[in-house]
Design a protein around this motif. Structure first.
Motif, short mmCIF file in Angstrom:
data_model
loop_
_atom_site.label_atom_id
_atom_site.label_comp_id
_atom_site.label_asym_id
_atom_site.label_seq_id
_atom_site.Cartn_x
_atom_site.Cartn_y
_atom_site.Cartn_z
N ARG A 179 -15.09 22.10 50.71
CA ARG A 179 -15.01 23.28 51.56
C ARG A 179 -13.56 23.64 51.88
NH1 ARG A 179 -14.35 24.91 56.67
NH2 ARG A 179 -13.84 22.81 57.41
N LEU A 180 -12.77 22.62 52.21
CA LEU A 180 -11.38 22.87 52.61
C LEU A 180 -10.53 23.40 51.45
CD1 LEU A 180 -10.65 19.72 54.83
CD2 LEU A 180 -10.98 22.07 55.61
N THR A 181 -10.80 22.93 50.24
CA THR A 181 -9.97 23.31 49.10
C THR A 181 -10.44 24.59 48.43
OG1 THR A 181 -11.28 21.84 47.67
CG2 THR A 181 -9.25 20.95 48.61
N THR A 182 -11.52 25.18 48.91
CA THR A 182 -11.97 26.46 48.35
C THR A 182 -10.87 27.51 48.53
OG1 THR A 182 -14.30 25.96 48.82
CG2 THR A 182 -13.70 28.28 48.48
N GLY A 183 -10.42 28.07 47.43
CA GLY A 183 -9.34 29.06 47.47
C GLY A 183 -7.95 28.47 47.53
N TRP A 184 -7.86 27.13 47.58
CA TRP A 184 -6.55 26.48 47.70
C TRP A 184 -6.19 25.60 46.50
CZ3 TRP A 184 -2.91 27.45 51.29
CH2 TRP A 184 -3.31 28.13 52.43
N LYS A 185 -7.10 25.41 45.58
CA LYS A 185 -6.84 24.47 44.47
C LYS A 185 -5.65 24.90 43.63
CE LYS A 185 -11.27 24.58 43.36
NZ LYS A 185 -11.94 24.90 44.64
N GLY A 186 -5.53 26.20 43.36
CA GLY A 186 -4.38 26.69 42.60
C GLY A 186 -3.08 26.46 43.35
N THR A 187 -3.10 26.68 44.66
CA THR A 187 -1.90 26.46 45.48
C THR A 187 -1.50 24.99 45.46
OG1 THR A 187 -2.51 28.29 46.96
CG2 THR A 187 -0.95 26.66 47.81
N LEU A 188 -2.48 24.10 45.57
CA LEU A 188 -2.19 22.67 45.56
C LEU A 188 -1.67 22.23 44.20
CD1 LEU A 188 -5.30 21.38 47.55
CD2 LEU A 188 -2.94 21.59 48.38
N PHE A 189 -2.17 22.85 43.13
CA PHE A 189 -1.69 22.53 41.78
C PHE A 189 -0.23 22.93 41.63
CE2 PHE A 189 -1.02 23.99 37.35
CZ PHE A 189 -1.17 22.77 36.71
N VAL A 190 0.10 24.13 42.10
CA VAL A 190 1.50 24.59 42.04
C VAL A 190 2.38 23.68 42.89
CG1 VAL A 190 3.08 26.47 42.63
CG2 VAL A 190 0.89 26.97 41.52
N LEU A 191 1.87 23.28 44.05
CA LEU A 191 2.63 22.38 44.92
C LEU A 191 2.93 21.07 44.19
CD1 LEU A 191 3.81 21.73 47.73
CD2 LEU A 191 1.54 20.91 48.39
N ASP A 192 1.94 20.56 43.47
CA ASP A 192 2.15 19.34 42.69
C ASP A 192 3.23 19.54 41.63
OD1 ASP A 192 1.11 16.83 43.15
OD2 ASP A 192 -0.87 17.31 42.42
N LEU A 193 3.23 20.71 41.00
CA LEU A 193 4.22 20.99 39.96
C LEU A 193 5.65 20.94 40.52
CD1 LEU A 193 2.63 23.89 37.88
CD2 LEU A 193 2.81 21.47 37.27
N THR A 194 5.82 21.28 41.80
CA THR A 194 7.16 21.26 42.39
C THR A 194 7.69 19.83 42.52
OG1 THR A 194 6.39 21.17 44.70
CG2 THR A 194 6.62 23.36 43.69
N PHE A 195 6.80 18.84 42.41
CA PHE A 195 7.22 17.45 42.47
C PHE A 195 7.33 16.82 41.08
CE2 PHE A 195 5.49 18.07 46.73
CZ PHE A 195 6.43 17.41 47.52
N LEU A 196 7.10 17.61 40.04
CA LEU A 196 7.08 17.06 38.68
C LEU A 196 8.40 16.40 38.31
CD1 LEU A 196 5.59 16.66 36.03
CD2 LEU A 196 6.34 18.95 35.32
#
Length: 246
Positions: A179-196
């Motif tokens: 429920r919490l990640t609905t609409g946020w999965k893409g944002t969290l993926f991009v956030l992860d990329l910033t730590f690559l």
């Protein structure tokens, strides 16, 4: 609703610099334990370089019988595999304890280095939750890699939910994360990329261990702030609510 990624990451850095007890102390303990467990695990179930090269040689020559025989001779015993599983479970629970410590640091709710052991209070739920998530992600991955990645982000907040709601059942934690990640999965993926870049640097021997002491809490505190905002649980008192929005 949008979140200012730069402000969130800046706040994570500030917490690392100014927290009491210091976040870096907890991180050193966790990274040291992780390193010891990894070394023990490799020692218990690892395959030596010579055996690996011999196995590859057999495979390249099409001598599959010898390759299988070699694998049988070097395979760890059931006792060794059990010890390895137990070590991995301990690491998972200490990792959960580090998350509890960082969440207390973020909220200013009396963080203590003893929080590193708090994960053991949730041991059976934490281990079962990790198992169920692992199975779900694996099953989605069978449909190709992208569904598996999406599933990983769908369930990524399950442990945060468990910490906040220790009375929840396994599926309640998973459903709340969905429920919490609905609409946020893409944002969290991009956030992860910033730590690559940091992740790649942490893969370098010795240097990576030193960098991990900083990167591990930095990344965790950043994601915890996203959880706090998405869940509506808490906004740090020193941060005006509108400073989170771009």
């Amino acid at each position: 609703m949008e979140i200012d990624r730069y402000a969130v990451k800046a706040h994570a850095k500030e917490l690392i610099r100014t927290s009491n007890p210091r976040v870096l102390y907890a991180s050193v303990i966790f990274i040291a334990l992780s390193t010891v467990i990894s070394l023990l695990s490799n020692r218990i179930v690892g395959i030596s370089r010579d055996d690996l090269m011999l196995y590859l040689q057999y495979m390249n020559n099409g001598d599959f019988e010898s390759a299988l025989s070699l694998l049988g001779s070097i395979a760890p015993s059931s006792g060794a595999q059990l010890v390895n599983i137990l070590l991995r479970c301990v690491l998972l629970l200490v990792s959960l304890g580090l998350t509890i410590f960082l969440l207390n640091t973020l909220r200013g709710t009396a963080p203590d280095l003893g929080n590193l052991l708090d994960g053991f209070g949730l041991w059976w739920k934490a281990l079962l939750l990790a198992l169920v998530i692992g199975v779900f992600v694996f099953l989605w991955s069978l449909l190709l890699i992208i569904p598996g990645i999406i599933a990983a982000y769908r369930y990524s907040m399950s442990f945060y939910v468990l910490i906040n709601h220790p009375d929840y059942g396994i599926m309640e934690c998973i459903n709340e994360s969905k429920r919490l990640t609905t609409g946020w999965k893409g944002t969290l993926f991009v956030l992860d990329l910033t730590f690559l870049g940091w992740v790649l640097l942490c893969s370098i021997p010795i240097l990576g261990w030193i960098l991990s002491v900083w990167v591990t809490p930095y990344r965790s505190l950043t994601f915890l702030q996203y959880y706090e905002k998405i869940s509506g649980y808490h906004v740090p008192a020193e941060e005006p609510a509108d400073s989170w929005a771009e």
